[in-house]
Structures are given as C-alpha cells and as structure tokens.
Design a protein around this motif. Structure first.
Motif, PDB file in Angstrom:
ATOM      1  N   THR A 439      56.819  68.514 -33.056  1.00  0.00           N
ATOM      2  CA  THR A 439      57.870  68.750 -34.046  1.00  0.00           C
ATOM      3  C   THR A 439      58.071  70.244 -34.271  1.00  0.00           C
ATOM      4  N   TYR A 440      56.968  70.970 -34.402  1.00  0.00           N
ATOM      5  CA  TYR A 440      57.045  72.415 -34.648  1.00  0.00           C
ATOM      6  C   TYR A 440      57.696  73.144 -33.477  1.00  0.00           C
ATOM      7  N   ASN A 441      57.198  72.927 -32.267  1.00  0.00           N
ATOM      8  CA  ASN A 441      57.699  73.676 -31.110  1.00  0.00           C
ATOM      9  C   ASN A 441      59.142  73.318 -30.769  1.00  0.00           C
ATOM     10  N   ALA A 442      59.513  72.042 -30.917  1.00  0.00           N
ATOM     11  CA  ALA A 442      60.897  71.644 -30.649  1.00  0.00           C
ATOM     12  C   ALA A 442      61.842  72.279 -31.667  1.00  0.00           C
ATOM     13  N   SER A 443      61.447  72.295 -32.940  1.00  0.00           N
ATOM     14  CA  SER A 443      62.301  72.875 -33.980  1.00  0.00           C
ATOM     15  C   SER A 443      62.412  74.384 -33.830  1.00  0.00           C
ATOM     16  N   VAL A 444      61.297  75.042 -33.516  1.00  0.00           N
ATOM     17  CA  VAL A 444      61.334  76.494 -33.297  1.00  0.00           C
ATOM     18  C   VAL A 444      62.228  76.832 -32.112  1.00  0.00           C
ATOM     19  N   ALA A 474      65.399  71.596 -26.095  1.00  0.00           N
ATOM     20  CA  ALA A 474      64.356  70.986 -26.924  1.00  0.00           C
ATOM     21  C   ALA A 474      63.988  69.602 -26.396  1.00  0.00           C
ATOM     22  N   ALA A 475      64.995  68.831 -25.976  1.00  0.00           N
ATOM     23  CA  ALA A 475      64.732  67.498 -25.418  1.00  0.00           C
ATOM     24  C   ALA A 475      63.958  67.595 -24.113  1.00  0.00           C
ATOM     25  N   LEU A 476      64.270  68.616 -23.316  1.00  0.00           N
ATOM     26  CA  LEU A 476      63.559  68.818 -22.050  1.00  0.00           C
ATOM     27  C   LEU A 476      62.101  69.179 -22.311  1.00  0.00           C
ATOM     28  N   LEU A 477      61.857  69.984 -23.337  1.00  0.00           N
ATOM     29  CA  LEU A 477      60.481  70.325 -23.708  1.00  0.00           C
ATOM     30  C   LEU A 477      59.690  69.063 -24.047  1.00  0.00           C
ATOM     31  N   CYS A 478      60.333  68.132 -24.771  1.00  0.00           N
ATOM     32  CA  CYS A 478      59.663  66.891 -25.183  1.00  0.00           C
ATOM     33  C   CYS A 478      59.711  65.808 -24.113  1.00  0.00           C
ATOM     34  N   ASN A 479      60.332  66.111 -22.964  1.00  0.00           N
ATOM     35  CA  ASN A 479      60.438  65.169 -21.841  1.00  0.00           C
ATOM     36  C   ASN A 479      61.167  63.886 -22.241  1.00  0.00           C
ATOM     37  N   HIS A 480      62.252  64.045 -22.999  1.00  0.00           N
ATOM     38  CA  HIS A 480      63.059  62.894 -23.403  1.00  0.00           C
ATOM     39  C   HIS A 480      64.101  62.619 -22.322  1.00  0.00           C
ATOM     40  N   GLN A 481      63.941  61.496 -21.636  1.00  0.00           N
ATOM     41  CA  GLN A 481      64.812  61.160 -20.517  1.00  0.00           C
ATOM     42  C   GLN A 481      65.503  59.826 -20.764  1.00  0.00           C
TER      43      GLN A 481
END
Length: 606
Positions: A439-444, A474-481
């Motif tokens: 949550t922190y890294n995606a928001s930052v 941000a989605a790529l960082l979280c690997n949301h596919q």
C-alpha cells in the motif's frame, strides 16, 4: 474543506471504547456547534443513509465495538431447482437418458458453460465428471461410465433459447421483473446499524454451480453445493433475529458487536468461511479503509530506519536474520506478498516466504548486467509473476548462499515464516504487516508519478492520460494483471484504421507540399505546410495512444485503485487540476471512497 465535527467532540468521547455516534445527538443540540458545522439532525434517523465521514472527519478513529444495534432481514437464498421440460434430455451414448433431480441440476451447470474455454481444460472435465458421478444414483452410475459419451448439447440449446426469449420479452414483463428485484433489494439489501440505514454488499447466498477458479486451479470443475439455512449463522442485536425461510432454521444466532459481518457460512469446497458484509460505502468499511491508508502513511516516518535495519541484517552472522533481511527487501522493493502455507489440494501459489529454489534463476551477469535474478512463479489468484531484476550485490550473494545444496522444491527462506516475519514487523512499527509495504509503495509511486507527469499546460484529456500512466506503473509494481478484454482489442483495431487513414492523408499532403512548378502544380502555401504539420502531430498522438493501450492491455488498473492506492491522492489531484472525479473513479469507487472525496482538499500529500 468542511470543518470536522470530531474537533469539537469532548475529549472523554474520543476514547476508542466509546461510540461517538451514540452521543452525537446530544452534542448536536448545542446551537453553536450546529451553526459551525451547518448540519441538521434528521427527523427520522432510521430512514437516513449514514453520513459518517462528517461525524468522524478524517482522523482514522477506530472502535473495537463495531455497532450498538444491528437489524437486518437475513440473506436471500437461491430458488429451488426446477426440472427441465420433458422434451429436453441429457444424452448418453447418443441415447436420451432421464437423470435424477440432483444429477440433472449438475448437468445443467455444465451445459450452461458449454461454449466457454473451461470445458476444453482437462482438469476441469476430470473434476466435473468425478463430482457428477458422485451425485448420480446407483442405477445411473452403473450406466454412465465415460465422460466422452456424455452429451450436454441439447440442454445447452434449451438454455440459449430461454436466454433469447428473456431478451425478447416485452417491456411490461421486464418492468415487472425489475420491480420484483427492486422490492427484494429494498427488503434484504439494507440493514439498520446504530439507527442508520446502510446498504449490504452481497445479500444473496451464492447459488450452486461449478467452481471455475483462476488460472490452472486444481479444483476447477468441482461442484459447489447448495447452501441451506441450517449452515448459516446470523449476527444481529438481541431480539432482532430475522426469520429463517419457511421450514428451516438458522445454524446459530450471534450477538457479536466486535465484528461487522451480518451472516456467515462455511464453504464446503474450500473449507473457508464466507461472510455477508456491509457495502463498501458503509461507515464501518470506510473507517477500515481510512485506517489502512493512515497506517501506510505512518510508515513514511519509519521507512528509512526499517530499510537501514534490513540492510544491516544482510551481513548478520545469524542465518535467520539474513533470510529475514532479504525477504524484507523483496517485500519492500519488489512488492511481493508475504505468502502463506498451502495444503496439497489448492493452487500452487506462493509468496515471498514460500518461494522455492525452482522459482528463481540467478545469473552473475546477464546481458552485461550483473547480479540478475529471474523470478517465475504463480502469485495470488494464480497470476504469474515473471520478472527479470538486477539485485543489490549483497542480496544476490545471500541468495546464492541460501539455495546452495538445496533441491528444486526446497524453500529459499527455510528458517522464515509469514507469522515470524509479521511479528518482527510489528516490533518496528505498530500495525505494520507485509501488506502495508504494498500500500505504501504503490501510493508513493502514484504520488511521485503524478507530480512528474502532470504539467500545467496539458489539456484535461492529456492529464487523464498522465493519471492512467501513473496508475499503470503502480499496478505493474503490484503485478496486477488481467486477460486482454475484447473492448481493448476492438479499440486497437479502430486506432489502426485511423492510423492508416491518417498516413494516407499525410502522403497526399506531402505530395502537394513537395512538388514544384516544374511538375505543373502551384507552389505550396504556408497553410499547406501547417496542415501537413498538424496531420503529422495527429499521427504521433494516435500512435502513442495505440502503443499505450498495447502496453497496458493486460494490466488491471482497477485492482490497485480499490485496494492499494490512497484515494485521497487521486481526489487531491482532481481538485488541484479541475478534473471531474467521475473521469477517474467509476460510480462504485465514488461510493466506496466518498469519505475521501468530501474530506480531502487539493493540498493533500501522501
């Protein structure tokens, strides 16, 4: 920004074990307070939808007591199964076969998805036929032995015809069905909690059917049994128990105000407990979201020390501390989930603590880049994590040491578990878990990219494109596919046609601009040159849109918006740049994050 009433609540009412709402009516009797807040008490409180964000402000106030009074009408159960008409048959070995009621219902589940890709998967077919045989009676089981001889096509054709008949129904019939659904939603789709009427998220019990799963889930194709009232526990206020369906009774009646669920039951297929909960826009859900993002914001005050600590662990003499330090690096920098233990009959999905040697390949030098690791494993929801990453030298050498003399199916972090990791994280910051890092890294990342990409001279559409690019990172960082949707394929085809037409126009304009009087044509004017420049610019914009769509076609943008990106970043950005919020948040997200929309100004920073 509207003033928060919380600032005016006496200190004795701010304690976590007291309910502000129960004292709010008394507070609002003070004329000075009511004048400052410009709020009016509802004359019929129970009929009003909760406006809790104005009562709690943006403090993140949380209470172990979730409610004082809770009333609802219980869940809606699927209707009983209706047999197929006598002229619609299941066929076995090319012969019509009359099935028992339970077997026929299972056959209809398969027939309804006969035109999907699921039926082409061997695991799906094997699991379905196994469960299908279990619901056959002994006589049917002696006859039906091979799945290849089963023919569901006639049942499938019947349901296709019924769907078409429903689609062609008269407007009067459709209006009647809509009125029935509306009446049902009014009765079962709302509850009364602490005197406020709140919407319920999923008031219908999941109907029986076939489990489809995601990816190559080992249980795909298995039958999901019908849930009876005798399996459902109800949570409500004493004396407010809803009546069970006729001829049935509830499994249990609870009066637990430390939880906010309304009903629960155990899923027989997976052994997990499922809940009926409040809508995402409800007060309790909003407070939970607010506290989640506030916890992530607090991490910014501790992140430097935490990173220094796990970097120090890389050189520790204790192997467990070195493994913990590398795992925290993966969770922080690569946004890996922590991972949990799995039993032998669930999808082989892993996280950081459950990584095995087979999931990574180390290269001292790869394509002239030193210390490279290639990850390849299934993450949550069977989404594949396949990335090539250059590591810190200390992390790389530690990894080589961790996997030395280990078999492919051995754990990389064999001394570490998710429980141990989260216990350690809580010593670094109150409430810190592995998920908070995501949550922190995606928001930052979203905040930084919006600051960099949003230029003042951009148009509204260009600013929205900038937001989508930041969201995609941000989605790529979280690997949301996701699977590439048909709408995206159609959009790409549309843009390709526009690009071809634009190139044709440019070629025609170039022919006009680059000819001389010797060719028998007049000298091109300044307007012709400007027209050519404009066409080339339009072509570049179309090609950029096409490339962005292709790049982001398999990225799930909505998942990060719902779960990981602090909505106040988006709201503040929209207000600062005069972007309508509905251009970024759909109606569902606007309802979920109404607390952020109404309480955030343009100066908010994560």
């Amino acid at each position: 920004m509207a003033l928060s009433p919380y600032k005016f609540v006496p200190i004795q009412y701010r304690r976590g074990n007291l309910d502000i709402l129960s004292n709010w009516r008394g507070l609002m009797k003070r004329k000075s307070l009511r004048k400052i807040l410009a709020l009016d008490l509802p004359s019929h409180r129970s009929s009003m939808l909760s406006d809790w964000h104005r009562e709690l402000g943006i403090t993140g106030f949380d209470d172990n007591i979730k409610w004082r009074t809770l009333k609802h009408n219980g869940p809606v159960f699927p209707p009983p199964y209706r047999r197929l008409p006598p002229n619609v048959h299941f066929y076995y070995d090319s012969q019509p076969f009359r099935l028992s009621e339970a077997a026929e219902e299972a056959a209809t589940f398969y027939a309804k998805i006969l035109n999907t890709d699921f039926v082409n998967k061997p695991t799906f077919r094997i699991n379905f036929f196994h469960d299908f045989c279990n619901v056959l009676d002994p006589c049917e089981r002696r006859t039906i032995q091979e799945f290849s001889l089963c023919d569901f096509s006639h049942i499938h054709k019947y349901f296709v015809e019924m769907a078409e008949k429903k689609r062609r129904a008269s407007n009067t019939k459709k209006a009647q069905l809509k009125a029935i659904r509306h009446a049902e939603a009014e009765k079962f789709g709302f509850c009364e909690i602490d005197g406020f009427r709140e919407r319920i998220s999923n008031y219908r019990i999941e109907p029986p059917g076939i489990f489809r799963g995601r990816g190559m889930h080992p249980k795909m194709g298995m039958l999901k049994a019908r849930i009876d009232p005798e399996e459902v526990a109800i949570n409500c206020s004493p004396g407010a128990e809803p009546a069970p369906p006729c001829g049935h009774q509830w499994k249990a009646i609870k009066h637990d105000n430390s939880v906010s669920w309304l009903a629960c039951w155990k899923d027989r297929l997976h052994g997990q407990t499922k809940y009926i909960i409040l809508n995402s826009g409800a007060r309790q859900q909003g407070i939970r979201d607010l506290n989640k993002f506030e916890t992530a914001r607090r991490l910014s005050h501790h992140i430097a020390k935490i990173r220094e600590a796990y970097r120090t662990d890389w050189n520790s003499s204790d192997l467990m501390e070195r493994q913990r330090g590398v795992a925290m690096y993966f969770i922080d920098v690569l946004a890996l989930r922590a991972g949990n233990e799995k039993d032998g009959y669930t999808a082989d999905t892993v996280g950081c603590c459950t990584l095995r040697v087979e999931h990574m390949h180390l290269y001292d030098i790869l394509e002239s880049v030193p210390h490279v690791v290639i990850f390849n494993f299934l993450g949550k929801d069977s989404i594949r994590f396949c990335k090539k990453i250059a590591l810190d030298m200390n992390v790389y050498h530690n990894l080589k040491n961790f996997i030395l003399h280990k078999a492919l199916n051995d754990l990389v972090f064999h001394l570490l578990s998710t429980q141990k990791l989260n216990e350690h994280l809580k010593t670094l910051m109150d409430g810190l878990t592995a998920k908070v890092f995501r949550t922190y890294n995606a928001s930052v990342l979203l905040q930084c990219r919006l600051d960099r990409l949003t230029l003042p001279e951009l148009s509204v559409d260009q600013k929205i494109d900038a937001y989508n690019k930041a969201n995609a990172e941000a989605a790529l960082l979280c690997n949301h596919q996701r699977l590439v949707p048909k709408s995206c394929i159609n959009k790409l085809g549309k843009w390709e046609k526009q690009i071809i037409r634009k190139r044709t126009e440019i070629a025609r304009q170039e022919c006009l601009c680059y000819t001389s009087e010797a060719d028998g044509r007049p000298t091109p004017t300044k307007a012709d040159i400007r027209s050519l420049t404009r066409l080339r610019r339009q072509l570049c914009e179309l090609e950029e849109k096409r490339d962005d769509t292709m790049k982001n076609s398999n990225i799930a943008l909505i998942t990060s918006k719902v779960n990981y990106l602090d909505p106040r970043i988006t709201v503040a950005w929209c207000k600062k740049h005069s972007i309508p919020i509905d251009k970024i948040f759909n109606a569902s997200l606007q309802n979920k994050f109404k607390w952020a929309i109404r309480a955030t100004d343009q100066n908010f920073r994560f």
